[in-house]
Design a protein around this motif. Structure first.
Motif, PDB file in Angstrom:
ATOM      1  N   LEU A 103       0.852  -1.206   0.000  1.00 29.49           N
ATOM      2  CA  LEU A 103       0.000   0.000   0.000  1.00 29.49           C
ATOM      3  C   LEU A 103       0.872   1.234   0.000  1.00 29.49           C
ATOM      4  O   LEU A 103       1.761   1.375   0.844  1.00 29.49           O
ATOM      5  CB  LEU A 103      -0.851   0.045   1.268  1.00 29.49           C
ATOM      6  N   LEU A 104       0.608   2.130  -0.930  1.00 29.48           N
ATOM      7  CA  LEU A 104       1.303   3.417  -0.930  1.00 29.48           C
ATOM      8  C   LEU A 104       0.281   4.470  -0.539  1.00 29.48           C
ATOM      9  O   LEU A 104      -0.545   4.882  -1.350  1.00 29.48           O
ATOM     10  CB  LEU A 104       1.842   3.730  -2.336  1.00 29.48           C
ATOM     11  N   MET A 105       0.313   4.855   0.720  1.00 28.90           N
ATOM     12  CA  MET A 105      -0.631   5.863   1.211  1.00 28.90           C
ATOM     13  C   MET A 105      -0.083   7.237   0.858  1.00 28.90           C
ATOM     14  O   MET A 105       0.852   7.719   1.477  1.00 28.90           O
ATOM     15  CB  MET A 105      -0.761   5.754   2.732  1.00 28.90           C
ATOM     16  N   LEU A 106      -0.639   7.842  -0.154  1.00 27.57           N
ATOM     17  CA  LEU A 106      -0.111   9.128  -0.622  1.00 27.57           C
ATOM     18  C   LEU A 106      -0.885  10.286   0.013  1.00 27.57           C
ATOM     19  O   LEU A 106      -0.351  11.375   0.211  1.00 27.57           O
ATOM     20  CB  LEU A 106      -0.203   9.194  -2.154  1.00 27.57           C
ATOM     21  N   ASP A 107      -2.116  10.045   0.312  1.00 27.35           N
ATOM     22  CA  ASP A 107      -2.955  11.073   0.931  1.00 27.35           C
ATOM     23  C   ASP A 107      -4.151  10.349   1.526  1.00 27.35           C
ATOM     24  O   ASP A 107      -4.854   9.622   0.813  1.00 27.35           O
ATOM     25  CB  ASP A 107      -3.424  12.057  -0.154  1.00 27.35           C
ATOM     26  N   ASN A 108      -4.383  10.529   2.836  1.00 26.74           N
ATOM     27  CA  ASN A 108      -5.505   9.786   3.422  1.00 26.74           C
ATOM     28  C   ASN A 108      -6.700  10.676   3.743  1.00 26.74           C
ATOM     29  O   ASN A 108      -7.563  10.315   4.531  1.00 26.74           O
ATOM     30  CB  ASN A 108      -5.071   8.951   4.629  1.00 26.74           C
ATOM     31  N   THR A 165      -2.579  -0.942  -8.971  1.00 31.36           N
ATOM     32  CA  THR A 165      -3.986  -0.649  -9.203  1.00 31.36           C
ATOM     33  C   THR A 165      -4.344   0.562  -8.351  1.00 31.36           C
ATOM     34  O   THR A 165      -3.612   0.908  -7.411  1.00 31.36           O
ATOM     35  CB  THR A 165      -4.891  -1.874  -8.918  1.00 31.36           C
ATOM     36  N   GLN A 166      -5.425   1.234  -8.729  1.00 36.92           N
ATOM     37  CA  GLN A 166      -5.826   2.466  -8.028  1.00 36.92           C
ATOM     38  C   GLN A 166      -7.343   2.541  -8.041  1.00 36.92           C
ATOM     39  O   GLN A 166      -7.974   2.242  -9.051  1.00 36.92           O
ATOM     40  CB  GLN A 166      -5.222   3.670  -8.774  1.00 36.92           C
ATOM     41  N   ASP A 167      -7.916   2.938  -6.902  1.00 32.89           N
ATOM     42  CA  ASP A 167      -9.384   3.016  -6.827  1.00 32.89           C
ATOM     43  C   ASP A 167      -9.849   4.467  -6.800  1.00 32.89           C
ATOM     44  O   ASP A 167      -9.185   5.323  -7.362  1.00 32.89           O
ATOM     45  CB  ASP A 167      -9.856   2.192  -5.622  1.00 32.89           C
ATOM     46  N   ALA A 168     -10.979   4.717  -6.134  1.00 32.88           N
ATOM     47  CA  ALA A 168     -11.528   6.072  -6.135  1.00 32.88           C
ATOM     48  C   ALA A 168     -10.807   6.930  -5.090  1.00 32.88           C
ATOM     49  O   ALA A 168     -11.372   7.363  -4.091  1.00 32.88           O
ATOM     50  CB  ALA A 168     -13.019   6.009  -5.869  1.00 32.88           C
ATOM     51  N   GLY A 169      -9.532   7.142  -5.331  1.00 34.20           N
ATOM     52  CA  GLY A 169      -8.693   7.917  -4.430  1.00 34.20           C
ATOM     53  C   GLY A 169      -7.300   7.983  -5.030  1.00 34.20           C
ATOM     54  O   GLY A 169      -7.037   7.314  -6.040  1.00 34.20           O
ATOM     55  N   PRO A 170      -6.403   8.756  -4.428  1.00 37.54           N
ATOM     56  CA  PRO A 170      -5.079   8.944  -5.021  1.00 37.54           C
ATOM     57  C   PRO A 170      -4.080   7.833  -4.693  1.00 37.54           C
ATOM     58  O   PRO A 170      -2.991   7.780  -5.270  1.00 37.54           O
ATOM     59  CB  PRO A 170      -4.603  10.257  -4.378  1.00 37.54           C
ATOM     60  N   ASN A 171      -4.447   6.949  -3.779  1.00 40.08           N
ATOM     61  CA  ASN A 171      -3.468   5.968  -3.295  1.00 40.08           C
ATOM     62  C   ASN A 171      -3.257   4.830  -4.277  1.00 40.08           C
ATOM     63  O   ASN A 171      -4.153   4.459  -5.017  1.00 40.08           O
ATOM     64  CB  ASN A 171      -3.908   5.447  -1.931  1.00 40.08           C
ATOM     65  N   ILE A 172      -2.049   4.293  -4.217  1.00 41.48           N
ATOM     66  CA  ILE A 172      -1.645   3.255  -5.169  1.00 41.48           C
ATOM     67  C   ILE A 172      -1.449   1.934  -4.410  1.00 41.48           C
ATOM     68  O   ILE A 172      -0.928   1.930  -3.296  1.00 41.48           O
ATOM     69  CB  ILE A 172      -0.303   3.679  -5.839  1.00 41.48           C
ATOM     70  N   LYS A 173      -1.895   0.865  -5.028  1.00 40.69           N
ATOM     71  CA  LYS A 173      -1.657  -0.456  -4.447  1.00 40.69           C
ATOM     72  C   LYS A 173      -0.762  -1.214  -5.404  1.00 40.69           C
ATOM     73  O   LYS A 173      -1.128  -1.393  -6.572  1.00 40.69           O
ATOM     74  CB  LYS A 173      -2.971  -1.221  -4.259  1.00 40.69           C
ATOM     75  N   LEU A 174       0.391  -1.644  -4.917  1.00 40.52           N
ATOM     76  CA  LEU A 174       1.350  -2.355  -5.770  1.00 40.52           C
ATOM     77  C   LEU A 174       1.083  -3.850  -5.709  1.00 40.52           C
ATOM     78  O   LEU A 174       0.704  -4.378  -4.655  1.00 40.52           O
ATOM     79  CB  LEU A 174       2.769  -2.090  -5.276  1.00 40.52           C
ATOM     80  N   LEU A 175       1.311  -4.507  -6.819  1.00 44.61           N
ATOM     81  CA  LEU A 175       1.205  -5.969  -6.871  1.00 44.61           C
ATOM     82  C   LEU A 175       2.571  -6.503  -7.265  1.00 44.61           C
ATOM     83  O   LEU A 175       3.145  -6.040  -8.261  1.00 44.61           O
ATOM     84  CB  LEU A 175       0.209  -6.385  -7.951  1.00 44.61           C
ATOM     85  N   PHE A 176       3.085  -7.446  -6.501  1.00 44.87           N
ATOM     86  CA  PHE A 176       4.393  -8.016  -6.840  1.00 44.87           C
ATOM     87  C   PHE A 176       4.516  -9.389  -6.188  1.00 44.87           C
ATOM     88  O   PHE A 176       3.643  -9.798  -5.415  1.00 44.87           O
ATOM     89  CB  PHE A 176       5.524  -7.083  -6.375  1.00 44.87           C
TER      90      PHE A 176
END
Ligand code: PMV
Length: 335
Positions: free
Chosen positions: A198-203, A299-310
């Motif tokens: 999880l990349l929390m860029l803005d909560n 992937t990214q949902d209805a917000g600015p945060n990014i979820k990485l898959l690896f």
């Protein structure tokens, strides 16, 4: 058909509940790999397409609920140990949902604790409504199957229908007008090497709810008509990827689907743009990393945060590029 009709179909009768009884449930949040964006029935939250998600087993919402004395005139709602004001949108959404389940007009006392930021595009409403339904099921001793609970949670939020299981989950779009065939189910797979970061860029809370935003897309986006076939094909590929543990296919399909959804949002009117500058920078970092041979997708949902898959084997390299990333264990039992 309205929500009350659906509740009546599922919850036949309410047994008498003592005032000191507390119903409780924890449900995990979920991240869609093939997104739900657009409703075929706005009242019942029936989606235009099916969707497919993965649960974040330790991230979610724990909700306790009990009945209040009849003298109490309004619900009392706590979120993360703070009493929520009646004028707050969170209070209104919960209280309106609870209207569907009132017995003798009694109010409820709800105590909900979430370890994910609320309304920041991290699917807090998914685990929130799922946990609320789970807690009501416990309080009233309905003993509903998970597919029935999934239908009820969907009346609160579409993505909540997927929040009753760990691992991969598929939400049927259904074809019935009452939505009784629109519930989620678990996809059997134990893919221990698969990781999410999880990349929390803005909560902070999103500036427009996904509910409103997806209606705008359906009504105004000139490309919305290609969205259903885009999702159908993504779902087919994702099922294949899960079956054969093909990470490239899974990651590519999820990233493409997220970008397609955000393109639909951007070409809606008014345009919907959940990204911030950092979102663009982090996406570019992912693409750069891939060029350099590290297989990571987002992937990214209805917000600015990014979820990485690896995959686990690339953890060190991904962590080095994204030191602030929070790593999530996906395949871990909820019980
Ligand atoms: O369930 P809602 O109304 O919060 O909408 C969810 C929308 C997305 O998160 C963007 C996609 C999804 O399938 O979860």
């Amino acid at each position: 058909m309205n929500k009350i009709d659906i509740v009546k179909k599922i919850v036949m009768e309410n047994k008498k509940v003592p005032l000191d009884k507390v119903g409780e449930a924890f449900m995990p949040t979920n991240i869609a790999l093939c997104k739900y964006w657009g409703k075929r029935d706005v009242e019942l939250n029936l989606p235009v397409t099916a969707s497919l998600s993965i649960a974040l087993p330790k991230k979610g919402t724990d909700t306790k609920i009990k009945l209040l004395d009849s003298e109490e005139d309004a619900d009392i709602i706590y979120l993360n140990e703070k009493k929520v004001n009646k004028s707050h949108v969170f209070y209104k959404r919960i209280s309106e949902f609870l209207n569907l389940f009132r017995v003798n007009n009694k109010s409820f006392h709800v105590d909900t604790v979430s370890n994910i930021p609320v309304a920041a595009g991290l699917a807090s409403s998914a685990s929130g409504f799922a946990a609320l339904v789970g807690a009501l099921n416990d309080l009233f001793d309905w003993r509903l199957t998970l597919d029935k609970q999934s239908v009820l949670a969907r009346l609160g939020s579409g993505s909540a229908a997927r929040s009753f299981w760990s691992g991969f989950v598929f939400l049927n779009k259904g074809i019935k007008s009452d939505g009784m065939d629109c519930f989620a189910e678990s996809i059997e797979c134990n893919w221990k090497e698969l990781k999410i970061g999880l990349l929390m860029l803005d909560n902070s809370e999103k500036y427009i709810s996904s509910r409103k935003a997806m209606n705008i897309s359906v009504d105004t986006c000139p490309f919305y008509k290609v969205w259903p076939e885009t999702v159908d094909s993504a779902i087919e590929k994702t099922f294949k990827a899960i079956e054969s543990k093909d990470f490239t296919l899974l990651g590519e399909t999820a990233e493409k689907n997220a970008m397609a959804m955000h393109s639909i949002m951007l070409s809606s009117y008014p345009a919907i743009d959940y990204s911030i500058d950092k979102t663009h920078l982090e996406r570019k970092k992912v693409w750069e990393l891939r060029k350099n041979g590290v297989e990571v997708y987002f992937t990214q949902d209805a917000g600015p945060n990014i979820k990485l898959l690896f995959l686990e084997k690339d953890f060190e390299k991904v962590k080095e590029a994204f030191p602030e990333m929070e790593e999530i264990d996906l395949f871990f039992s909820m019980n």
